[in-house]
Scaffold this motif. Structure first.
Motif, mmCIF file in Angstrom:
data_model
loop_
_atom_site.group_PDB
_atom_site.id
_atom_site.type_symbol
_atom_site.label_atom_id
_atom_site.label_comp_id
_atom_site.label_asym_id
_atom_site.label_seq_id
_atom_site.Cartn_x
_atom_site.Cartn_y
_atom_site.Cartn_z
ATOM 1 N N ALA A 31 0.833 -1.196 0.000
ATOM 2 C CA ALA A 31 0.000 0.000 0.000
ATOM 3 C C ALA A 31 0.868 1.246 0.000
ATOM 4 N N PRO A 32 0.598 2.202 -0.917
ATOM 5 C CA PRO A 32 1.400 3.414 -0.945
ATOM 6 C C PRO A 32 1.079 4.296 0.248
ATOM 7 N N THR A 33 2.079 4.921 0.800
ATOM 8 C CA THR A 33 1.893 5.855 1.896
ATOM 9 C C THR A 33 2.707 7.098 1.585
ATOM 10 N N GLU A 64 -3.294 13.358 -3.101
ATOM 11 C CA GLU A 64 -2.621 12.626 -2.028
ATOM 12 C C GLU A 64 -2.564 11.139 -2.348
ATOM 13 N N ALA A 65 -1.591 10.461 -1.764
ATOM 14 C CA ALA A 65 -1.404 9.027 -1.986
ATOM 15 C C ALA A 65 -2.627 8.218 -1.557
ATOM 16 N N THR A 66 -3.341 8.684 -0.559
ATOM 17 C CA THR A 66 -4.479 7.925 -0.034
ATOM 18 C C THR A 66 -5.795 8.293 -0.690
ATOM 19 N N ASP A 67 -5.784 9.215 -1.635
ATOM 20 C CA ASP A 67 -7.009 9.677 -2.277
ATOM 21 C C ASP A 67 -7.582 8.600 -3.197
ATOM 22 N N THR A 68 -8.894 8.476 -3.214
ATOM 23 C CA THR A 68 -9.559 7.481 -4.057
ATOM 24 C C THR A 68 -9.569 7.887 -5.529
ATOM 25 N N LYS A 69 -9.141 9.114 -5.851
ATOM 26 C CA LYS A 69 -9.079 9.553 -7.243
ATOM 27 C C LYS A 69 -7.957 8.860 -8.011
ATOM 28 N N LEU A 70 -7.009 8.264 -7.291
ATOM 29 C CA LEU A 70 -5.889 7.604 -7.947
ATOM 30 C C LEU A 70 -6.282 6.214 -8.427
ATOM 31 N N ALA A 71 -5.935 5.912 -9.664
ATOM 32 C CA ALA A 71 -6.152 4.573 -10.216
ATOM 33 C C ALA A 71 -5.092 3.635 -9.639
ATOM 34 N N GLU A 72 -5.302 2.352 -9.763
ATOM 35 C CA GLU A 72 -4.364 1.374 -9.204
ATOM 36 C C GLU A 72 -2.957 1.526 -9.769
ATOM 37 N N GLU A 73 -2.843 1.784 -11.090
ATOM 38 C CA GLU A 73 -1.505 1.947 -11.682
ATOM 39 C C GLU A 73 -0.825 3.212 -11.176
ATOM 40 N N GLU A 74 -1.611 4.258 -10.883
ATOM 41 C CA GLU A 74 -1.048 5.482 -10.316
ATOM 42 C C GLU A 74 -0.565 5.253 -8.887
ATOM 43 N N ALA A 76 0.458 2.376 -7.732
ATOM 44 C CA ALA A 76 1.666 1.547 -7.861
ATOM 45 C C ALA A 76 2.867 2.404 -8.253
ATOM 46 N N GLU A 77 2.657 3.353 -9.172
ATOM 47 C CA GLU A 77 3.742 4.247 -9.586
ATOM 48 C C GLU A 77 4.196 5.116 -8.415
ATOM 49 N N LEU A 78 3.255 5.560 -7.600
ATOM 50 C CA LEU A 78 3.573 6.371 -6.431
ATOM 51 C C LEU A 78 4.378 5.565 -5.412
ATOM 52 N N ALA A 79 4.014 4.291 -5.227
ATOM 53 C CA ALA A 79 4.752 3.428 -4.300
ATOM 54 C C ALA A 79 6.173 3.179 -4.799
ATOM 55 N N THR A 80 6.333 2.956 -6.103
ATOM 56 C CA THR A 80 7.662 2.762 -6.689
ATOM 57 C C THR A 80 8.493 4.027 -6.538
ATOM 58 N N ALA A 81 7.875 5.172 -6.776
ATOM 59 C CA ALA A 81 8.569 6.452 -6.654
ATOM 60 C C ALA A 81 9.031 6.685 -5.224
ATOM 61 N N GLN A 82 8.193 6.320 -4.266
ATOM 62 C CA GLN A 82 8.558 6.525 -2.862
ATOM 63 C C GLN A 82 9.743 5.656 -2.468
ATOM 64 N N THR A 83 9.806 4.455 -3.023
ATOM 65 C CA THR A 83 10.930 3.565 -2.734
ATOM 66 C C THR A 83 12.243 4.189 -3.200
ATOM 67 N N ALA A 84 12.215 4.854 -4.347
ATOM 68 C CA ALA A 84 13.421 5.476 -4.908
ATOM 69 C C ALA A 84 13.663 6.891 -4.391
ATOM 70 N N LEU A 85 12.760 7.385 -3.562
ATOM 71 C CA LEU A 85 12.829 8.776 -3.110
ATOM 72 C C LEU A 85 14.063 9.076 -2.261
ATOM 73 N N ALA A 86 14.416 8.202 -1.357
ATOM 74 C CA ALA A 86 15.542 8.462 -0.449
ATOM 75 C C ALA A 86 16.854 8.658 -1.206
ATOM 76 N N SER A 87 17.076 7.864 -2.242
ATOM 77 C CA SER A 87 18.328 7.991 -2.995
ATOM 78 C C SER A 87 18.311 9.194 -3.936
ATOM 79 N N ALA A 88 17.130 9.754 -4.221
ATOM 80 C CA ALA A 88 17.033 10.891 -5.137
ATOM 81 C C ALA A 88 17.136 12.235 -4.425
ATOM 82 N N ALA A 89 16.976 12.227 -3.113
ATOM 83 C CA ALA A 89 16.963 13.485 -2.359
ATOM 84 C C ALA A 89 18.293 14.214 -2.467
ATOM 85 N N PRO A 90 18.265 15.497 -2.846
ATOM 86 C CA PRO A 90 19.499 16.280 -2.883
ATOM 87 C C PRO A 90 20.097 16.398 -1.475
#
Length: 166
Positions: A31-33, A64-74, A76-90
């Motif tokens: 689940a994306p958070t 927001e990540a928890t909003d029902t307006k997001l489709a399942e693929e969106e 999933a993309e948000l969850a993948t992005a969050q996983t890579a977020l720590a290494s992308a932070a300046p």
């Protein structure tokens, strides 16, 4: 014997209700958070609609990540992005906002458009860096800090977005 049976039955019923109630507070691992370092759920968008050169009205909507307006693929993309977020932070920054941006035509929400510019109001503008998760990687977007406490971001497309500040 009858009292023992009633006691066992009451215990089984209680346990049957306790397990689902305990599971309500736990999230699934997929689940994306929102980011742990996010201080606010969404920035305030001062310009939600942009008019293109051809006269088309384009809507820029942070979600927001928890909003029902997001489709399942969106999601999933948000969850993948969050996983890579720590290494992308300046270096020397933290995530102030992490959310999904939808960019679409006002008259046809299914038609994606972009890139566009959007203006947001943020709490902190010192050392601001704006990035979007496009094609599986975080890319930095050009942003301009305006004198009125807003930031104009150029090149916004439908994708997860993170706003970093010092």
């Amino acid at each position: 014997m009858k009292k023992a049976f009633v006691l066992v039955l009451a215990l089984v019923l209680t346990m049957g209700l306790a397990v689902p109630a305990a599971a309500v507070g736990t999230a699934s691992p997929t689940a994306p958070t929102t980011s742990e370092t996010t201080t606010a759920p969404l920035p305030e968008v001062t310009t939600t609609e942009v008019t293109a050169e051809d006269g088309t009205v384009i809507v820029v909507e942070p979600v927001e990540a928890t909003d029902t307006k997001l489709a399942e693929e969106e999601k999933a993309e948000l969850a993948t992005a969050q996983t890579a977020l720590a290494s992308a932070a300046p270096a020397g920054t933290k995530v102030q906002y992490f959310f999904f941006v939808k960019v679409y035509e006002k008259d046809d929400v299914t038609k994606e458009v972009g890139p566009v510019s959007m203006t947001i109001k943020v709490e902190k503008t010192e050392g601001i860096v704006v990035m979007q998760f496009v094609d599986g990687k975080w890319v930095e977007l050009k942003c301009t800090v305006n004198g009125d406490g807003t930031v104009t971001i150029e090149g916004v497309v439908k994708a997860p977005m993170a706003i970093f500040t010092k």
